[in-house]
Enzyme design. Structure first.
Site, PDB file in Angstrom:
ATOM      1  N   ASN A  11       0.909  -1.303  -0.085  1.00 22.19           N
ATOM      2  CA  ASN A  11       0.060   0.011  -0.070  1.00 22.19           C
ATOM      3  C   ASN A  11       0.873   1.119  -0.044  1.00 22.19           C
ATOM      4  OD1 ASN A  11      -2.315  -1.499   0.045  1.00 22.19           O
ATOM      5  ND2 ASN A  11      -2.443  -1.437   2.380  1.00 22.19           N
ATOM      6  N   HIS A  25     -14.952  -1.357   5.661  1.00 23.23           N
ATOM      7  CA  HIS A  25     -13.841  -2.066   6.207  1.00 23.23           C
ATOM      8  C   HIS A  25     -14.074  -2.616   7.704  1.00 23.23           C
ATOM      9  CE1 HIS A  25      -9.812  -2.437   8.340  1.00 23.23           C
ATOM     10  NE2 HIS A  25      -9.494  -2.644   7.044  1.00 23.23           N
ATOM     11  N   SER A  56     -10.737  -0.876  -0.475  1.00 21.62           N
ATOM     12  CA  SER A  56      -9.347  -1.391  -0.439  1.00 21.62           C
ATOM     13  C   SER A  56      -9.507  -2.682  -1.214  1.00 21.62           C
ATOM     14  CB  SER A  56      -8.959  -1.628   1.131  1.00 21.62           C
ATOM     15  OG  SER A  56      -9.755  -2.546   1.672  1.00 21.62           O
ATOM     16  N   HIS A  81      -7.250   4.677   1.646  1.00 24.41           N
ATOM     17  CA  HIS A  81      -6.622   4.610   0.232  1.00 24.41           C
ATOM     18  C   HIS A  81      -6.672   5.790  -0.636  1.00 24.41           C
ATOM     19  CE1 HIS A  81      -5.885   0.200   1.226  1.00 24.41           C
ATOM     20  NE2 HIS A  81      -6.932   0.277   1.853  1.00 24.41           N
ATOM     21  N   LYS A 133      -0.192   3.856   4.407  1.00 23.16           N
ATOM     22  CA  LYS A 133      -0.229   3.740   3.107  1.00 23.16           C
ATOM     23  C   LYS A 133       0.364   4.517   2.128  1.00 23.16           C
ATOM     24  CE  LYS A 133      -4.595   1.227   3.708  1.00 23.16           C
ATOM     25  NZ  LYS A 133      -4.588   1.524   5.373  1.00 23.16           N
TER      26      LYS A 133
END
Length: 401
Positions: free
Chosen positions: A57, A143, A191, A219, A250
Protein backbone atom coordinates in the site's frame (compact mmCIF):
# COMPACT_ATOMS: atom_id res chain seq x y z
CA UNK A 1 15.42 -16.61 47.47
CA UNK A 2 14.75 -16.56 43.74
CA UNK A 3 11.74 -18.50 42.59
CA UNK A 4 12.60 -21.46 40.39
CA UNK A 5 11.00 -21.12 36.99
CA UNK A 6 9.28 -24.13 35.49
CA UNK A 7 9.04 -24.89 31.80
CA UNK A 8 5.60 -24.17 30.35
CA UNK A 9 3.47 -27.10 29.35
CA UNK A 10 3.95 -28.24 25.78
CA UNK A 11 0.28 -27.66 24.97
CA UNK A 12 -2.59 -25.64 26.33
CA UNK A 13 -5.83 -27.18 27.50
CA UNK A 14 -7.51 -25.01 24.88
CA UNK A 15 -5.51 -26.49 22.01
CA UNK A 16 -7.90 -29.33 21.07
CA UNK A 17 -10.79 -26.87 20.73
CA UNK A 18 -8.66 -24.38 18.83
CA UNK A 19 -7.32 -27.06 16.49
CA UNK A 20 -10.88 -28.04 15.52
CA UNK A 21 -11.57 -24.42 14.58
CA UNK A 22 -8.38 -24.26 12.56
CA UNK A 23 -9.18 -27.51 10.75
CA UNK A 24 -12.58 -26.12 9.77
CA UNK A 25 -10.88 -23.03 8.30
CA UNK A 26 -8.31 -25.11 6.42
CA UNK A 27 -11.01 -27.36 4.99
CA UNK A 28 -12.63 -24.31 3.40
CA UNK A 29 -9.33 -23.03 1.99
CA UNK A 30 -9.25 -20.18 4.51
CA UNK A 31 -6.23 -21.08 6.63
CA UNK A 32 -3.68 -18.30 7.03
CA UNK A 33 0.00 -18.10 7.86
CA UNK A 34 2.56 -15.32 7.99
CA UNK A 35 5.11 -14.80 5.24
CA UNK A 36 8.31 -13.02 6.20
CA UNK A 37 9.29 -10.37 3.69
CA UNK A 38 12.78 -8.89 3.86
CA UNK A 39 13.51 -5.38 2.64
CA UNK A 40 17.03 -4.14 2.09
CA UNK A 41 16.90 -0.70 0.56
CA UNK A 42 14.86 -1.03 -2.63
CA UNK A 43 15.28 -4.83 -2.78
CA UNK A 44 12.47 -7.10 -1.62
CA UNK A 45 12.88 -10.82 -1.02
CA UNK A 46 10.64 -13.68 0.05
CA UNK A 47 12.19 -17.00 1.12
CA UNK A 48 15.56 -15.73 -0.12
CA UNK A 49 14.25 -14.94 -3.59
CA UNK A 50 14.08 -11.39 -4.98
CA UNK A 51 10.58 -10.36 -6.02
CA UNK A 52 8.74 -7.33 -7.39
CA UNK A 53 6.11 -6.13 -4.93
CA UNK A 54 2.57 -5.71 -6.27
CA UNK A 55 0.93 -6.10 -2.86
CA UNK A 56 2.11 -3.01 -0.99
CA UNK A 57 0.00 0.00 0.00
CA UNK A 58 3.04 2.30 -0.22
CA UNK A 59 1.46 3.90 -3.28
CA UNK A 60 3.73 6.95 -3.52
CA UNK A 61 6.93 5.02 -2.73
CA UNK A 62 7.62 7.22 0.30
CA UNK A 63 8.23 4.45 2.84
CA UNK A 64 11.87 4.12 1.71
CA UNK A 65 12.48 7.76 0.79
CA UNK A 66 15.76 8.90 2.35
CA UNK A 67 14.25 12.20 3.50
CA UNK A 68 11.46 10.39 5.33
CA UNK A 69 13.97 8.02 6.94
CA UNK A 70 16.21 10.93 7.95
CA UNK A 71 13.31 12.75 9.62
CA UNK A 72 12.35 9.60 11.50
CA UNK A 73 15.95 8.92 12.52
CA UNK A 74 16.39 12.44 13.89
CA UNK A 75 13.22 12.11 15.96
CA UNK A 76 14.30 8.67 17.14
CA UNK A 77 17.59 10.04 18.45
CA UNK A 78 15.86 12.96 20.15
CA UNK A 79 12.72 11.39 21.59
CA UNK A 80 13.56 7.69 21.87
CA UNK A 81 11.90 4.58 20.51
CA UNK A 82 8.39 5.22 21.80
CA UNK A 83 6.01 7.86 23.11
CA UNK A 84 6.25 6.21 26.58
CA UNK A 85 2.70 7.19 27.59
CA UNK A 86 -0.76 7.83 26.24
CA UNK A 87 -1.20 11.07 24.36
CA UNK A 88 -3.50 12.31 27.12
CA UNK A 89 -0.74 12.00 29.72
CA UNK A 90 2.87 12.61 28.66
CA UNK A 91 2.87 10.95 25.23
CA UNK A 92 2.39 14.00 23.00
CA UNK A 93 5.61 15.35 21.48
CA UNK A 94 6.32 18.12 18.97
CA UNK A 95 6.38 15.36 16.33
CA UNK A 96 2.70 14.62 17.00
CA UNK A 97 1.82 18.31 16.84
CA UNK A 98 3.73 18.57 13.56
CA UNK A 99 2.07 15.65 11.78
CA UNK A 100 -1.40 16.81 12.86
CA UNK A 101 -0.70 20.32 11.57
CA UNK A 102 0.56 18.94 8.23
CA UNK A 103 -2.52 16.76 7.77
CA UNK A 104 -4.94 19.53 8.70
CA UNK A 105 -3.23 21.84 6.20
CA UNK A 106 -3.31 19.17 3.48
CA UNK A 107 -7.06 18.70 3.91
CA UNK A 108 -7.78 22.39 4.43
CA UNK A 109 -9.36 21.61 7.80
CA UNK A 110 -9.05 23.31 11.19
CA UNK A 111 -7.67 20.30 13.07
CA UNK A 112 -6.47 16.69 13.04
CA UNK A 113 -5.85 14.06 15.71
CA UNK A 114 -3.40 11.19 15.19
CA UNK A 115 -4.17 7.70 16.53
CA UNK A 116 -1.85 4.70 16.82
CA UNK A 117 -3.55 3.00 13.85
CA UNK A 118 -6.28 3.59 11.30
CA UNK A 119 -8.23 0.78 12.95
CA UNK A 120 -8.03 2.54 16.32
CA UNK A 121 -9.08 5.81 14.71
CA UNK A 122 -12.23 4.34 13.17
CA UNK A 123 -13.23 2.31 16.22
CA UNK A 124 -12.60 5.15 18.64
CA UNK A 125 -14.20 7.89 16.58
CA UNK A 126 -17.38 6.06 15.58
CA UNK A 127 -18.01 4.85 19.12
CA UNK A 128 -17.43 8.38 20.42
CA UNK A 129 -19.68 10.11 17.89
CA UNK A 130 -22.74 7.87 17.78
CA UNK A 131 -24.88 7.48 20.91
CA UNK A 132 -28.13 5.85 21.88
CA UNK A 133 -30.89 7.43 19.80
CA UNK A 134 -28.56 8.17 16.87
CA UNK A 135 -28.51 6.24 13.59
CA UNK A 136 -25.41 5.21 11.62
CA UNK A 137 -25.83 4.26 7.95
CA UNK A 138 -22.95 2.05 6.86
CA UNK A 139 -22.09 0.98 3.32
CA UNK A 140 -22.18 -2.83 3.01
CA UNK A 141 -18.57 -2.98 1.76
CA UNK A 142 -17.08 -0.94 4.60
CA UNK A 143 -13.83 -2.00 6.28
CA UNK A 144 -13.84 -4.21 9.37
CA UNK A 145 -12.70 -1.30 11.54
CA UNK A 146 -15.83 0.64 10.55
CA UNK A 147 -18.03 -2.37 11.24
CA UNK A 148 -16.46 -2.82 14.67
CA UNK A 149 -16.76 0.89 15.42
CA UNK A 150 -20.45 0.77 14.55
CA UNK A 151 -20.92 -2.25 16.83
CA UNK A 152 -19.28 -0.45 19.72
CA UNK A 153 -21.40 2.66 19.22
CA UNK A 154 -24.70 2.62 21.07
CA UNK A 155 -26.56 3.86 18.03
CA UNK A 156 -28.77 1.89 15.68
CA UNK A 157 -26.85 0.74 12.61
CA UNK A 158 -28.47 0.42 9.19
CA UNK A 159 -26.48 -1.19 6.38
CA UNK A 160 -27.24 -0.21 2.79
CA UNK A 161 -26.04 -1.96 -0.42
CA UNK A 162 -22.65 -0.84 -1.67
CA UNK A 163 -22.84 2.62 -3.30
CA UNK A 164 -26.65 2.32 -3.68
CA UNK A 165 -27.54 5.87 -2.81
CA UNK A 166 -31.17 5.44 -3.81
CA UNK A 167 -31.46 2.76 -1.12
CA UNK A 168 -29.72 5.06 1.34
CA UNK A 169 -32.08 7.89 0.47
CA UNK A 170 -35.09 5.65 1.10
CA UNK A 171 -33.66 4.59 4.46
CA UNK A 172 -33.09 8.17 5.51
CA UNK A 173 -36.55 9.25 4.35
CA UNK A 174 -38.23 6.40 6.24
CA UNK A 175 -36.55 7.22 9.53
CA UNK A 176 -39.13 8.32 12.09
CA UNK A 177 -39.06 11.84 13.43
CA UNK A 178 -37.18 12.49 16.62
CA UNK A 179 -34.03 10.45 15.95
CA UNK A 180 -30.73 11.98 16.99
CA UNK A 181 -27.71 12.36 14.76
CA UNK A 182 -27.67 10.71 11.36
CA UNK A 183 -24.19 9.70 10.23
CA UNK A 184 -23.44 8.09 6.87
CA UNK A 185 -20.15 6.16 6.80
CA UNK A 186 -18.39 5.31 3.52
CA UNK A 187 -14.88 4.91 2.13
CA UNK A 188 -13.40 7.10 -0.59
CA UNK A 189 -11.61 4.20 -2.30
CA UNK A 190 -12.47 0.65 -1.30
CA UNK A 191 -9.41 -1.40 -0.47
CA UNK A 192 -10.52 -4.72 -2.00
CA UNK A 193 -12.54 -3.44 -4.97
CA UNK A 194 -10.49 -0.34 -5.79
CA UNK A 195 -13.62 1.60 -6.72
CA UNK A 196 -14.05 5.34 -6.25
CA UNK A 197 -17.14 6.31 -4.26
CA UNK A 198 -19.71 8.61 -5.94
CA UNK A 199 -19.18 11.23 -3.26
CA UNK A 200 -20.98 14.17 -4.96
CA UNK A 201 -24.18 12.12 -5.15
CA UNK A 202 -23.77 11.11 -1.52
CA UNK A 203 -23.35 14.75 -0.51
CA UNK A 204 -26.62 15.61 -2.29
CA UNK A 205 -28.50 12.85 -0.45
CA UNK A 206 -26.93 13.65 2.92
CA UNK A 207 -27.71 17.37 2.70
CA UNK A 208 -31.32 16.71 1.65
CA UNK A 209 -31.81 14.35 4.60
CA UNK A 210 -29.77 16.36 7.14
CA UNK A 211 -27.15 13.66 7.66
CA UNK A 212 -23.45 14.03 8.38
CA UNK A 213 -20.79 12.24 6.31
CA UNK A 214 -17.95 10.19 7.78
CA UNK A 215 -15.38 9.44 5.07
CA UNK A 216 -12.68 6.81 5.48
CA UNK A 217 -10.06 8.16 3.07
CA UNK A 218 -7.41 5.57 3.87
CA UNK A 219 -6.69 4.51 0.28
CA UNK A 220 -7.22 7.97 -1.22
CA UNK A 221 -5.18 10.22 1.08
CA UNK A 222 -2.07 11.38 -0.75
CA UNK A 223 -3.27 9.83 -4.03
CA UNK A 224 -6.42 11.65 -5.15
CA UNK A 225 -7.17 15.34 -5.48
CA UNK A 226 -4.97 18.42 -5.76
CA UNK A 227 -1.87 17.95 -3.58
CA UNK A 228 -3.20 14.50 -2.67
CA UNK A 229 -5.91 15.97 -0.44
CA UNK A 230 -8.19 12.98 -0.95
CA UNK A 231 -11.58 12.06 -2.32
CA UNK A 232 -13.51 15.21 -1.46
CA UNK A 233 -10.83 17.42 -3.03
CA UNK A 234 -10.80 15.14 -6.10
CA UNK A 235 -14.48 15.95 -6.63
CA UNK A 236 -14.12 19.64 -5.75
CA UNK A 237 -16.08 19.06 -2.56
CA UNK A 238 -13.51 19.90 0.11
CA UNK A 239 -15.31 21.14 3.20
CA UNK A 240 -18.45 19.11 2.46
CA UNK A 241 -17.46 16.18 4.70
CA UNK A 242 -17.77 16.46 8.47
CA UNK A 243 -15.33 13.69 9.46
CA UNK A 244 -12.41 12.32 7.43
CA UNK A 245 -10.02 9.52 8.31
CA UNK A 246 -6.57 9.42 6.67
CA UNK A 247 -4.41 6.38 7.32
CA UNK A 248 -0.70 7.09 7.57
CA UNK A 249 0.71 3.67 6.70
CA UNK A 250 -0.26 3.66 3.04
CA UNK A 251 0.55 6.62 0.77
CA UNK A 252 2.58 8.28 3.52
CA UNK A 253 4.70 5.21 4.18
CA UNK A 254 4.52 5.14 7.99
CA UNK A 255 1.88 3.88 10.42
CA UNK A 256 -1.14 5.18 12.27
CA UNK A 257 -4.31 7.03 11.38
CA UNK A 258 -5.68 10.53 11.81
CA UNK A 259 -9.15 12.00 12.09
CA UNK A 260 -9.47 15.34 10.31
CA UNK A 261 -12.24 17.88 10.83
CA UNK A 262 -13.25 20.72 13.09
CA UNK A 263 -11.48 21.82 16.27
CA UNK A 264 -14.63 20.83 18.18
CA UNK A 265 -14.47 17.32 16.75
CA UNK A 266 -10.84 17.02 17.82
CA UNK A 267 -11.62 18.16 21.35
CA UNK A 268 -14.49 15.69 21.62
CA UNK A 269 -12.25 12.81 20.55
CA UNK A 270 -9.60 13.85 23.07
CA UNK A 271 -12.26 13.34 25.72
CA UNK A 272 -14.35 10.46 24.35
CA UNK A 273 -12.37 8.23 21.97
CA UNK A 274 -11.31 5.30 24.17
CA UNK A 275 -8.81 3.92 21.64
CA UNK A 276 -7.02 7.28 21.82
CA UNK A 277 -7.26 7.88 25.56
CA UNK A 278 -6.15 4.39 26.60
CA UNK A 279 -3.38 3.72 24.06
CA UNK A 280 0.28 4.66 24.09
CA UNK A 281 0.87 7.36 21.51
CA UNK A 282 2.28 6.76 18.07
CA UNK A 283 6.10 6.58 18.25
CA UNK A 284 7.49 10.09 17.69
CA UNK A 285 9.82 8.84 14.95
CA UNK A 286 6.83 7.51 13.00
CA UNK A 287 5.00 10.83 13.39
CA UNK A 288 8.04 12.78 12.19
CA UNK A 289 8.50 10.49 9.18
CA UNK A 290 4.84 10.82 8.20
CA UNK A 291 4.97 14.62 8.52
CA UNK A 292 7.93 14.69 6.12
CA UNK A 293 6.14 12.30 3.75
CA UNK A 294 3.09 14.58 3.65
CA UNK A 295 5.29 17.54 2.75
CA UNK A 296 7.07 15.58 0.02
CA UNK A 297 3.82 14.26 -1.43
CA UNK A 298 2.50 17.80 -1.82
CA UNK A 299 5.73 19.13 -3.31
CA UNK A 300 6.22 16.28 -5.80
CA UNK A 301 3.04 15.79 -7.85
CA UNK A 302 4.99 13.57 -10.25
CA UNK A 303 4.47 10.73 -7.79
CA UNK A 304 0.69 10.86 -8.28
CA UNK A 305 1.13 11.29 -12.03
CA UNK A 306 3.38 8.25 -12.22
CA UNK A 307 0.99 6.25 -10.06
CA UNK A 308 -1.91 7.07 -12.39
CA UNK A 309 0.16 6.16 -15.46
CA UNK A 310 1.13 2.83 -13.89
CA UNK A 311 -2.48 2.08 -13.04
CA UNK A 312 -3.55 2.78 -16.62
CA UNK A 313 -0.80 0.55 -17.99
CA UNK A 314 -1.78 -2.31 -15.69
CA UNK A 315 -5.51 -2.05 -16.40
CA UNK A 316 -4.97 -1.77 -20.14
CA UNK A 317 -2.70 -4.82 -20.16
CA UNK A 318 -5.18 -6.87 -18.14
CA UNK A 319 -8.01 -5.99 -20.51
CA UNK A 320 -5.82 -7.02 -23.48
CA UNK A 321 -5.26 -10.42 -21.82
CA UNK A 322 -9.00 -10.92 -21.42
CA UNK A 323 -9.36 -10.17 -17.71
CA UNK A 324 -12.50 -8.38 -16.58
CA UNK A 325 -11.37 -5.04 -15.17
CA UNK A 326 -14.09 -3.41 -13.05
CA UNK A 327 -15.30 0.05 -13.96
CA UNK A 328 -15.03 3.10 -11.70
CA UNK A 329 -11.61 2.11 -10.39
CA UNK A 330 -9.51 4.76 -8.68
CA UNK A 331 -6.57 3.24 -10.50
CA UNK A 332 -3.95 2.06 -8.02
CA UNK A 333 -5.89 -1.00 -6.78
CA UNK A 334 -7.04 -3.59 -9.33
CA UNK A 335 -8.96 -6.67 -8.14
CA UNK A 336 -9.02 -9.88 -10.20
CA UNK A 337 -11.88 -12.00 -8.85
CA UNK A 338 -11.10 -15.72 -9.09
CA UNK A 339 -13.87 -17.05 -6.86
CA UNK A 340 -12.50 -20.23 -5.31
CA UNK A 341 -10.04 -19.61 -2.44
CA UNK A 342 -7.77 -22.54 -3.30
CA UNK A 343 -7.55 -21.46 -6.95
CA UNK A 344 -6.71 -17.95 -5.80
CA UNK A 345 -3.90 -19.16 -3.55
CA UNK A 346 -2.47 -21.34 -6.32
CA UNK A 347 -2.41 -18.46 -8.78
CA UNK A 348 -0.75 -16.23 -6.19
CA UNK A 349 1.92 -18.87 -5.55
CA UNK A 350 2.53 -19.25 -9.29
CA UNK A 351 3.14 -15.52 -9.58
CA UNK A 352 5.45 -15.61 -6.55
CA UNK A 353 7.48 -18.38 -8.20
CA UNK A 354 7.76 -16.11 -11.25
CA UNK A 355 9.10 -13.28 -9.07
CA UNK A 356 5.98 -11.21 -8.33
CA UNK A 357 4.45 -10.75 -4.87
CA UNK A 358 0.67 -10.33 -5.18
CA UNK A 359 -1.94 -10.46 -2.39
CA UNK A 360 -4.33 -13.43 -2.57
CA UNK A 361 -7.39 -12.30 -0.61
CA UNK A 362 -10.04 -14.65 0.75
CA UNK A 363 -13.05 -14.50 3.11
CA UNK A 364 -13.71 -13.00 5.58
CA UNK A 365 -11.80 -10.08 4.03
CA UNK A 366 -14.04 -10.40 0.97
CA UNK A 367 -17.47 -12.06 0.61
CA UNK A 368 -17.65 -15.85 0.09
CA UNK A 369 -17.22 -16.83 -3.54
CA UNK A 370 -15.24 -13.69 -4.40
CA UNK A 371 -11.66 -14.62 -3.49
CA UNK A 372 -9.33 -12.51 -5.57
CA UNK A 373 -5.90 -11.32 -6.42
CA UNK A 374 -5.47 -7.73 -5.28
CA UNK A 375 -2.94 -6.02 -7.52
CA UNK A 376 -1.53 -2.68 -6.40
CA UNK A 377 0.81 -0.39 -8.28
CA UNK A 378 3.10 2.28 -6.89
CA UNK A 379 4.95 5.29 -8.22
CA UNK A 380 8.13 3.20 -8.07
CA UNK A 381 7.09 0.53 -10.58
CA UNK A 382 8.87 0.59 -13.94
CA UNK A 383 7.03 -0.21 -17.17
CA UNK A 384 8.99 -3.43 -17.61
CA UNK A 385 7.98 -4.63 -14.14
CA UNK A 386 4.29 -4.14 -14.94
CA UNK A 387 4.74 -5.84 -18.31
CA UNK A 388 6.56 -8.71 -16.58
CA UNK A 389 3.66 -9.21 -14.17
CA UNK A 390 1.19 -9.25 -17.07
CA UNK A 391 3.30 -11.82 -18.92
CA UNK A 392 3.53 -14.06 -15.84
CA UNK A 393 -0.21 -13.75 -15.18
CA UNK A 394 -1.42 -14.58 -18.65
CA UNK A 395 -5.04 -15.04 -19.66
CA UNK A 396 -7.75 -15.65 -17.04
CA UNK A 397 -8.49 -19.28 -16.15
CA UNK A 398 -11.48 -20.97 -17.70
CA UNK A 399 -14.51 -20.85 -15.40
CA UNK A 400 -15.34 -24.08 -13.60
CA UNK A 401 -18.20 -26.12 -15.02
Amino acid sequence: MARELTQPAAASSLDPLLERELEALRARGLGRSLRTVERDGDTLSVDGRSVVDFSSNDYLALGRDRRVIAAAREALERHGAGAAASRSLAGTTPCHDEVEAELAQLYGAPAALAFSSGYAANVGTLSALAHEGDVVYSDASNHASIIDGCRLARARVRVFPHADLDALDRMLAAEPAGVGRRIVVVEGVYSMDGDLYPLPDLITVARRREAAIYLDDGHAAGVLGPDGAGTAAHFGAAGEVEVTLATLGKSFGGAGGAIIGSATLRELLLNRARSFIFSTGMPPAVAAGVAEAVRISRAEPWRRERLRANGLRLRGGLADLGWRVPERLAGHIVPLVIGDPDDTIRLGERLLAAGFLVAAVRPPTVPPGSSRLRLTVSAAHADEQIDGLLSALGAPPEPRA
